[in-house]
Design a protein around this motif. Structure first.
Motif, PDB file in Angstrom:
ATOM      1  N   LEU A 110      -6.387   4.435  -6.153  1.00  0.00           N
ATOM      2  CA  LEU A 110      -5.302   4.184  -5.198  1.00  0.00           C
ATOM      3  C   LEU A 110      -5.806   4.239  -3.757  1.00  0.00           C
ATOM      4  O   LEU A 110      -5.426   3.408  -2.923  1.00  0.00           O
ATOM      5  CB  LEU A 110      -4.189   5.222  -5.392  1.00  0.00           C
ATOM      6  CG  LEU A 110      -2.999   4.820  -6.268  1.00  0.00           C
ATOM      7  CD1 LEU A 110      -2.026   5.983  -6.384  1.00  0.00           C
ATOM      8  CD2 LEU A 110      -2.292   3.591  -5.718  1.00  0.00           C
ATOM      9  N   LEU A 111      -6.656   5.201  -3.462  1.00  0.00           N
ATOM     10  CA  LEU A 111      -7.177   5.356  -2.109  1.00  0.00           C
ATOM     11  C   LEU A 111      -8.001   4.134  -1.701  1.00  0.00           C
ATOM     12  O   LEU A 111      -7.774   3.540  -0.632  1.00  0.00           O
ATOM     13  CB  LEU A 111      -8.035   6.623  -2.016  1.00  0.00           C
ATOM     14  CG  LEU A 111      -8.738   6.854  -0.673  1.00  0.00           C
ATOM     15  CD1 LEU A 111      -7.722   7.044   0.442  1.00  0.00           C
ATOM     16  CD2 LEU A 111      -9.671   8.062  -0.757  1.00  0.00           C
ATOM     17  N   ILE A 112      -8.947   3.741  -2.561  1.00  0.00           N
ATOM     18  CA  ILE A 112      -9.824   2.604  -2.230  1.00  0.00           C
ATOM     19  C   ILE A 112      -9.029   1.307  -2.194  1.00  0.00           C
ATOM     20  O   ILE A 112      -9.198   0.479  -1.288  1.00  0.00           O
ATOM     21  CB  ILE A 112     -10.987   2.528  -3.240  1.00  0.00           C
ATOM     22  CG1 ILE A 112     -11.895   3.750  -3.072  1.00  0.00           C
ATOM     23  CG2 ILE A 112     -11.784   1.237  -3.059  1.00  0.00           C
ATOM     24  CD1 ILE A 112     -12.989   3.866  -4.106  1.00  0.00           C
ATOM     25  N   TYR A 113      -8.125   1.129  -3.173  1.00  0.00           N
ATOM     26  CA  TYR A 113      -7.286  -0.077  -3.206  1.00  0.00           C
ATOM     27  C   TYR A 113      -6.437  -0.177  -1.934  1.00  0.00           C
ATOM     28  O   TYR A 113      -6.293  -1.255  -1.357  1.00  0.00           O
ATOM     29  CB  TYR A 113      -6.392  -0.048  -4.442  1.00  0.00           C
ATOM     30  CG  TYR A 113      -5.179  -0.946  -4.331  1.00  0.00           C
ATOM     31  CD1 TYR A 113      -5.297  -2.316  -4.543  1.00  0.00           C
ATOM     32  CD2 TYR A 113      -3.929  -0.432  -3.983  1.00  0.00           C
ATOM     33  CE1 TYR A 113      -4.196  -3.142  -4.417  1.00  0.00           C
ATOM     34  CE2 TYR A 113      -2.827  -1.250  -3.852  1.00  0.00           C
ATOM     35  CZ  TYR A 113      -2.963  -2.604  -4.070  1.00  0.00           C
ATOM     36  OH  TYR A 113      -1.881  -3.419  -3.936  1.00  0.00           O
ATOM     37  N   THR A 114      -5.885   0.949  -1.494  1.00  0.00           N
ATOM     38  CA  THR A 114      -5.036   0.958  -0.304  1.00  0.00           C
ATOM     39  C   THR A 114      -5.802   0.461   0.922  1.00  0.00           C
ATOM     40  O   THR A 114      -5.314  -0.401   1.661  1.00  0.00           O
ATOM     41  CB  THR A 114      -4.514   2.388  -0.046  1.00  0.00           C
ATOM     42  OG1 THR A 114      -3.690   2.790  -1.141  1.00  0.00           O
ATOM     43  CG2 THR A 114      -3.705   2.457   1.232  1.00  0.00           C
ATOM     44  N   VAL A 115      -7.011   0.960   1.117  1.00  0.00           N
ATOM     45  CA  VAL A 115      -7.805   0.577   2.285  1.00  0.00           C
ATOM     46  C   VAL A 115      -8.207  -0.897   2.214  1.00  0.00           C
ATOM     47  O   VAL A 115      -8.046  -1.655   3.177  1.00  0.00           O
ATOM     48  CB  VAL A 115      -9.063   1.463   2.405  1.00  0.00           C
ATOM     49  CG1 VAL A 115      -9.950   0.991   3.552  1.00  0.00           C
ATOM     50  CG2 VAL A 115      -8.666   2.919   2.608  1.00  0.00           C
ATOM     51  N   VAL A 140       0.821  -1.214   0.000  1.00  0.00           N
ATOM     52  CA  VAL A 140       0.000   0.000   0.000  1.00  0.00           C
ATOM     53  C   VAL A 140       0.857   1.268   0.000  1.00  0.00           C
ATOM     54  O   VAL A 140       0.818   2.047  -0.961  1.00  0.00           O
ATOM     55  CB  VAL A 140      -1.002  -0.007   1.181  1.00  0.00           C
ATOM     56  CG1 VAL A 140      -2.059  -1.068   0.974  1.00  0.00           C
ATOM     57  CG2 VAL A 140      -0.319  -0.228   2.519  1.00  0.00           C
ATOM     58  N   ALA A 141       1.666   1.477   1.038  1.00  0.00           N
ATOM     59  CA  ALA A 141       2.413   2.734   1.164  1.00  0.00           C
ATOM     60  C   ALA A 141       3.492   2.872   0.093  1.00  0.00           C
ATOM     61  O   ALA A 141       3.607   3.910  -0.562  1.00  0.00           O
ATOM     62  CB  ALA A 141       3.035   2.824   2.561  1.00  0.00           C
ATOM     63  N   VAL A 142       4.281   1.813  -0.098  1.00  0.00           N
ATOM     64  CA  VAL A 142       5.368   1.876  -1.086  1.00  0.00           C
ATOM     65  C   VAL A 142       4.806   2.031  -2.493  1.00  0.00           C
ATOM     66  O   VAL A 142       5.303   2.826  -3.296  1.00  0.00           O
ATOM     67  CB  VAL A 142       6.259   0.618  -0.980  1.00  0.00           C
ATOM     68  CG1 VAL A 142       7.295   0.588  -2.098  1.00  0.00           C
ATOM     69  CG2 VAL A 142       6.953   0.579   0.378  1.00  0.00           C
TER      70      VAL A 142
END
Length: 303
Positions: A193-198, A109-111
């Protein structure tokens, strides 16, 4: 950021697979950094500045020659390594499997989000006026990334490797927003990206919880009958997997809707080769969404 991630991947230093994953990640990461730096050195040679806005302005006013094309391509290839886009994804499955699960969750997620932030900044600010040089290549990479990530995930029996290939396929969907290249495309990619990250962080959290319950959580067989043992965990995993698959009304469906809409919008307002390219990306993305549904539901059926 990459240097600290190499260390985190090999954090469980007594485990052979962790050491192997860290070394592979380090070697390929160093190689990709070298490619990016070579592309950046060419850009500096052409422009005489390291300021992103100045480079973009000069490139926009410069005739596109072989040196400009080489600089653009080398920089984009190096960035594709960073976000694990096919065919520059070789490090991701081994690094995800070998790293401690909490580190893998952080990497996925972060990387990846940081890598895409860099990717978008370079392509939009620096290469915004020479878009015709790379848009075809980027569209091909996006389609290849979605397809290979999903096809490879279908055959996996290790959940960490499955989610690694899933992460690769999602990178292809994020790249759709960059292929569109519009303000709408950038917003769509940011939403994705936001939804995928969560959702992805949630899926990895479930695996971490299973490890704390002395359930291995990495093999597909670990999820057999999970609903009868830990119903709350199983329902949470169901929610995260259906969202990653893009089933309405989950967040993943909204994310996919926006990236598809961004490329379709450009396709409908263009003609000739560009319109065909955008529609091709959308069609390949839609077909891959069906493939992704299959391997996510494998885990749901087991639970």
């Amino acid at each position: 950021m990459s240097v600290s991630t190499y260390i985190l991947v090999g954090f469980t230093s007594r485990q052979r697979r962790s050491n192997e994953a860290s070394m592979k990640y380090f070697l390929l990461g160093a190689f990709s950094t070298g490619i990016i730096l070579y592309g950046m050195s060419l850009l500096y040679g052409i422009v005489g500045s390291t300021n992103l806005s100045e480079i973009g302005e000069v490139l926009g006013a410069t005739e596109i020659g072989p040196l400009v094309v080489l600089a653009v391509m080398l920089t984009i290839v190096g960035l594709c390594f960073k976000v694990a886009a096919v065919p520059f994804h070789m490090w991701a499955p081994d690094a995800y499997e070998g790293a401690p699960t909490s580190v893998t969750a952080f990497m996925s997620v972060a990387v990846k989000a940081a890598g895409f932030a860099l990717f978008f900044r370079i392509c939009l600010v620096v290469f915004g006026d020479v878009r015709e040089v790379y848009v075809g290549v980027l569209a091909f990479i996006s389609m290849l990334t979605m397809t290979w990530g999903n096809v490879a995930a279908v055959t996996q029996k290790n959940v960490k490797r499955l989610l690694a290939y899933s992460s690769i396929s999602h990178a292809g969907y994020v790249l759709m927003g960059l292929v569109a290249g519009t303000a709408f495309g950038v917003r769509a990619a940011a939403i994705y990206l936001l939804i995928y990250t969560v959702m992805n962080l949630g899926a990895w959290a479930v695996i971490i919880v299973l490890r704390r319950e002395d359930i291995r959580g990495e093999d597909m067989d670990s999820f057999k009958g999970l609903f009868s043992q830990h119903p709350a965990v199983a329902i949470s995993m169901l929610f995260f997997l259906l969202s990653l698959a893009g089933i309405p009304p989950m967040g993943g469906f909204i994310a996919k809707y926006f990236v598809f809409a961004s490329v379709m919008d450009v396709g409908l307002n263009s003609s000739g080769g560009l319109a065909l390219l955008m529609f091709s990306v959308a069609i390949v993305g839609a077909l891959n969404a069906v493939v992704a549904l299959y391997y996510y539901l494998r885990i749901v059926v087991l639970m």
